[in-house]
Enzyme design. Structure first.
Site, PDB file in Angstrom:
ATOM      1  N   VAL A  16       1.021  -1.180  -0.058  1.00 49.48           N
ATOM      2  CA  VAL A  16       0.100  -0.037  -0.066  1.00 49.48           C
ATOM      3  C   VAL A  16       0.968   1.290  -0.080  1.00 49.48           C
ATOM      4  CG1 VAL A  16      -1.816   1.227   0.831  1.00 49.48           C
ATOM      5  CG2 VAL A  16      -1.575  -1.338   1.166  1.00 49.48           C
ATOM      6  N   ASN A  37       8.071  -4.878  -8.278  1.00 49.17           N
ATOM      7  CA  ASN A  37       7.654  -5.737  -7.159  1.00 49.17           C
ATOM      8  C   ASN A  37       8.257  -7.094  -7.364  1.00 49.17           C
ATOM      9  OD1 ASN A  37       6.065  -5.494  -4.749  1.00 49.17           O
ATOM     10  ND2 ASN A  37       5.270  -7.262  -5.625  1.00 49.17           N
ATOM     11  N   ALA A  80      10.533  -2.607   6.506  1.00 44.47           N
ATOM     12  CA  ALA A  80      12.016  -2.400   7.076  1.00 44.47           C
ATOM     13  C   ALA A  80      12.725  -3.674   7.509  1.00 44.47           C
ATOM     14  CB  ALA A  80      11.909  -1.382   8.111  1.00 44.47           C
ATOM     15  N   SER A 132       6.221  10.262   6.661  1.00 39.52           N
ATOM     16  CA  SER A 132       5.171  10.105   7.450  1.00 39.52           C
ATOM     17  C   SER A 132       3.866  10.621   6.896  1.00 39.52           C
ATOM     18  CB  SER A 132       5.474  11.015   8.830  1.00 39.52           C
ATOM     19  OG  SER A 132       4.255  10.844   9.664  1.00 39.52           O
ATOM     20  N   GLY A 134       1.214   7.942   6.804  1.00 40.10           N
ATOM     21  CA  GLY A 134       0.456   6.823   6.579  1.00 40.10           C
ATOM     22  C   GLY A 134       0.181   6.553   5.077  1.00 40.10           C
ATOM     23  N   LYS A 186      12.597  10.908  11.890  1.00 37.98           N
ATOM     24  CA  LYS A 186      11.410  10.242  11.823  1.00 37.98           C
ATOM     25  C   LYS A 186      11.134   9.532  13.088  1.00 37.98           C
ATOM     26  CE  LYS A 186       7.525   8.387   9.907  1.00 37.98           C
ATOM     27  NZ  LYS A 186       7.368   7.375  10.597  1.00 37.98           N
ATOM     28  N   HIS A 189       9.909  11.786  15.467  1.00 36.48           N
ATOM     29  CA  HIS A 189       8.523  12.160  15.143  1.00 36.48           C
ATOM     30  C   HIS A 189       7.692  11.085  15.980  1.00 36.48           C
ATOM     31  CE1 HIS A 189       5.038  11.384  12.492  1.00 36.48           C
ATOM     32  NE2 HIS A 189       4.852  12.355  12.458  1.00 36.48           N
ATOM     33  N   ASN A 190       7.967   9.722  15.607  1.00 33.97           N
ATOM     34  CA  ASN A 190       7.213   8.748  16.236  1.00 33.97           C
ATOM     35  C   ASN A 190       7.134   8.665  17.593  1.00 33.97           C
ATOM     36  OD1 ASN A 190       6.966   8.054  13.296  1.00 33.97           O
ATOM     37  ND2 ASN A 190       6.948   5.744  13.691  1.00 33.97           N
ATOM     38  N   GLU A 193       4.809  11.226  18.471  1.00 35.00           N
ATOM     39  CA  GLU A 193       3.408  10.637  18.151  1.00 35.00           C
ATOM     40  C   GLU A 193       2.702   9.634  19.323  1.00 35.00           C
ATOM     41  OE1 GLU A 193       3.048   8.650  13.889  1.00 35.00           O
ATOM     42  OE2 GLU A 193       2.412   6.925  15.165  1.00 35.00           O
ATOM     43  N   TYR A 194       3.717   8.773  19.849  1.00 34.18           N
ATOM     44  CA  TYR A 194       3.188   7.862  20.824  1.00 34.18           C
ATOM     45  C   TYR A 194       2.860   8.811  21.892  1.00 34.18           C
ATOM     46  CZ  TYR A 194       5.175   3.241  18.994  1.00 34.18           C
ATOM     47  OH  TYR A 194       5.304   2.239  18.574  1.00 34.18           O
TER      48      TYR A 194
HETATM   49  C1  6PG Z   1       3.660   7.910  10.363  1.00 31.72           C
HETATM   50  C2  6PG Z   1       3.279   6.781  11.236  1.00 31.72           C
HETATM   51  C3  6PG Z   1       3.814   5.566  10.987  1.00 31.72           C
HETATM   52  C4  6PG Z   1       3.250   4.440  11.662  1.00 31.72           C
HETATM   53  C5  6PG Z   1       4.215   3.968  12.822  1.00 31.72           C
HETATM   54  C6  6PG Z   1       3.638   3.782  14.086  1.00 31.72           C
HETATM   55  O1  6PG Z   1       4.519   9.024  10.573  1.00 31.72           O
HETATM   56  O2  6PG Z   1       3.149   7.703   9.240  1.00 31.72           O
HETATM   57  O3  6PG Z   1       4.090   7.195  12.438  1.00 31.72           O
HETATM   58  O4  6PG Z   1       5.028   5.417  10.618  1.00 31.72           O
HETATM   59  O5  6PG Z   1       1.905   4.392  12.097  1.00 31.72           O
HETATM   60  O6  6PG Z   1       4.635   2.756  12.121  1.00 31.72           O
HETATM   61  O7  6PG Z   1       3.178   2.313  14.322  1.00 31.72           O
HETATM   62  P1  6PG Z   1       3.288   1.777  15.577  1.00 31.72           P
HETATM   63  O8  6PG Z   1       2.184   2.610  16.418  1.00 31.72           O
HETATM   64  O9  6PG Z   1       2.407   0.468  15.207  1.00 31.72           O
HETATM   65  O10 6PG Z   1       4.472   1.712  16.389  1.00 31.72           O
END
Ligand code: 6PG
Length: 478
Positions: A16, A37, A80, A132, A134, A186, A189-190, A193-194
């Site tokens: 995707v 692919n 990854a 980032s 999605g 990145k 960033h995550n 995000e958490y």
């Molecule tokens: C983004 C997201 C994306 C994804 C991560 C986090 O920036 O588009 O961070 O990279 O949602 O994989 O996912 P988890 O919550 O599964 O760790």
């Protein structure tokens, strides 16, 4: 079939994220996109479903390499891990000096550094790029965090700018720094995000438990918050999710979802690296741990069984909803402050010239943590790139001070009511630690010196000292 070298960019890996990125690239003027692919059926599907994209399909990796104009530029979009190395090797065998291999997956930045080192002798550029946003972001415009060499960015920059999200007229992409810098940023960033998600979760829990509100009313509150300083993608989708009704049961969706959150690892990496760098990122760590706790089903059941009675839920203050908003905003500022501290420390350790104002800028659009207040972070670091913490910037110092009383009320109410708020409370403790005149670290130093002769420094004299704890307790300079 041999194809002519007509594509300026190629994408390998058409799950995707890869297909959406390829379609995004193809939709921008000036791009001609080659796609490949491992299993060709997937490529054929993409071609069938999106004839408008004018893809150049390559069944073999040889055809793929041959279809790219020089410098050949290919973005790898595979999960990854080991698969990434296999594709890198296939491309490296066919590419020439000056060509560019891009890894657009969520790679660990240490792997990116190692891969770049491994590929460098061939003269091929290896570039780790954090993406980032999605699936939707990949298709319509993500926030893009490229690392790698300056030279590679001359070719890659305009291509990435063509597909990035746009915020206030500017594409959400900047050359973050060399080798693994893009994947490092990145990762942070995550981590943020958490933390952001956990804090929003705590706000929701408080509104439901202490505020005694139904999910749809909490949704209204979030929708309203999304009109003010808390405006962000995560707050917006929270309102949406809370309004959603499960079609099977007619119950609020949030009530039929198992309360155990998973993760794929980037939050854990953030905390692991922050520990190595010596950067306190308690807000991010608590968010990672909160997901871990949620998954401890057996322990949760055991303790629930044993606990005879739960504390009585406190009567909410008249200002409760506003108080929670203030607590959320203040805690969120702390999470970002911690994340940017980790960027500062990472840049220092790995010798990257990271411009934090630019990072905040490219996070304003496309990415998961996009938020109105990122403009304030850009302003803060533009005005004074040398601030030791975001909390030092006048806007943030004022914002935290303005919300402080409410923040304390919320944490106290949560503690008295038995509502877990690891994010809110750790953020507040972090703030109090920074603001305190004296910390009990002095006592900890005494303990370390007592049992291990680890020495200490004094407030009134330079030097390093040790007390002869087992003897006459005189102090010696060491
Ligand atoms: C983004 C997201 C994306 C994804 C991560 C986090 O920036 O588009 O961070 O990279 O949602 O994989 O996912 P988890 O919550 O599964 O760790």
């Amino acid at each position: 079939m041999m194809t002519s070298a007509a594509a300026n960019i190629g994408v390998v890996g058409l799950a995707v994220m890869g297909s959406n990125l390829a379609r995004n690239l193809a939709s921008r003027e000036g791009n001609r996109v080659a796609v490949h692919n491992r299993t060709y059926a997937r490529t054929e599907n993409l071609l069938r479903e999106h004839p408008e994209a004018g893809f150049i399909a390559a069944e073999s990796i040889d055809d793929f390499a041959a279809s790219l104009a020089r410098p050949r530029t290919a973005i790898i979009m595979v999960q990854a891990g080991a698969g990434t190395d296999a594709v890198i090797d296939q491309l490296a065998e066919r590419f020439e000096p000056g060509d560019i291999i891009v890894d657009g997956g969520n790679a660990n930045f240490q792997d990116t550094i190692a891969r770049e080192k491994r590929i460098a002798p061939t003269g091929i550029h290896f570039v780790g790029v954090g993406i980032s946003g999605g699936e939707e972001g990949a298709l319509r415009g993500p926030s893009i965090m490229p690392g790698g060499s300056e030279e590679s960015y001359r070719t890659l920059g305009p291509i990435l700018a063509s597909i990035a999200a746009v915020a206030s007229g500017e594409p959400c992409v900047t050359h973050v720094g060399t080798n693994g810098a893009g994947h490092f940023v990145k990762m942070i960033h995550n981590g943020i995000e958490y933390a952001d998600m956990q804090l929003i979760g705590e706000a929701y829990d408080l509104l439901r438990t202490v505020g005694n509100m139904r999910p749809e009313s909490v949704a209204d509150v979030f929708a309203e918050w999304n009109e003010g300083p808390l405006e962000s993608y995560l707050v917006e989708i929270t309102a949406d999710i809370l309004r959603h009704v499960d079609p099977a049961t007619g119950q609020p969706f949030v009530d039929v979802v198992l309360d155990q959150a998973g993760s794929k690892g980037t939050g854990v990496w953030t905390v692991q690296n922050a520990l190595d760098l010596g950067v306190p990122v308690g807000g991010i760590a608590e968010a990672v741990f909160a997901r871990a706790v949620s998954g401890k089903a057996e322990q949760r059941a055991a303790v629930r069984r044993l606990v005879a009675s739960r504390p009585e839920v406190q009567k909410p203050a008249a200002t409760f909803v506003d108080d929670v908003a203030a607590a959320l905003y203040a805690s969120k500022i702390i999470a970002y402050a911690q994340g940017f501290d980790a960027i500062t420390a990472g840049a220092r350790k790995y010798d990257w010239d990271v411009h934090k104002d630019q990072i905040a800028k490219i996070w304003r659009g496309g990415c998961i943590i996009r938020a109105r207040f990122l403009d304030r972070i850009t302003e803060a670091y533009t005005e004074n790139p040398g601030i030791t913490t975001l909390l030092e910037a006048p806007y943030f110092a004022r914002a935290v001070a303005d919300g402080e009383a409410a923040w304390r009320r919320v944490v106290a109410t949560a503690a008295l009511s038995g509502v877990p708020v690891p994010g809110f409370s750790s953020a507040l403790s972090y703030y109090d630690s920074l603001a305190a005149e004296r910390l009990p670290a002095a006592l900890v130093q005494g303990q370390r010196d007592f049992f291990g002769a680890h020495t200490y420094r004094r407030v009134d004299r330079d030097g390093t000292f040790h007390t002869l704890w087992g003897g006459d307790r005189t102090e010696v300079e060491s």
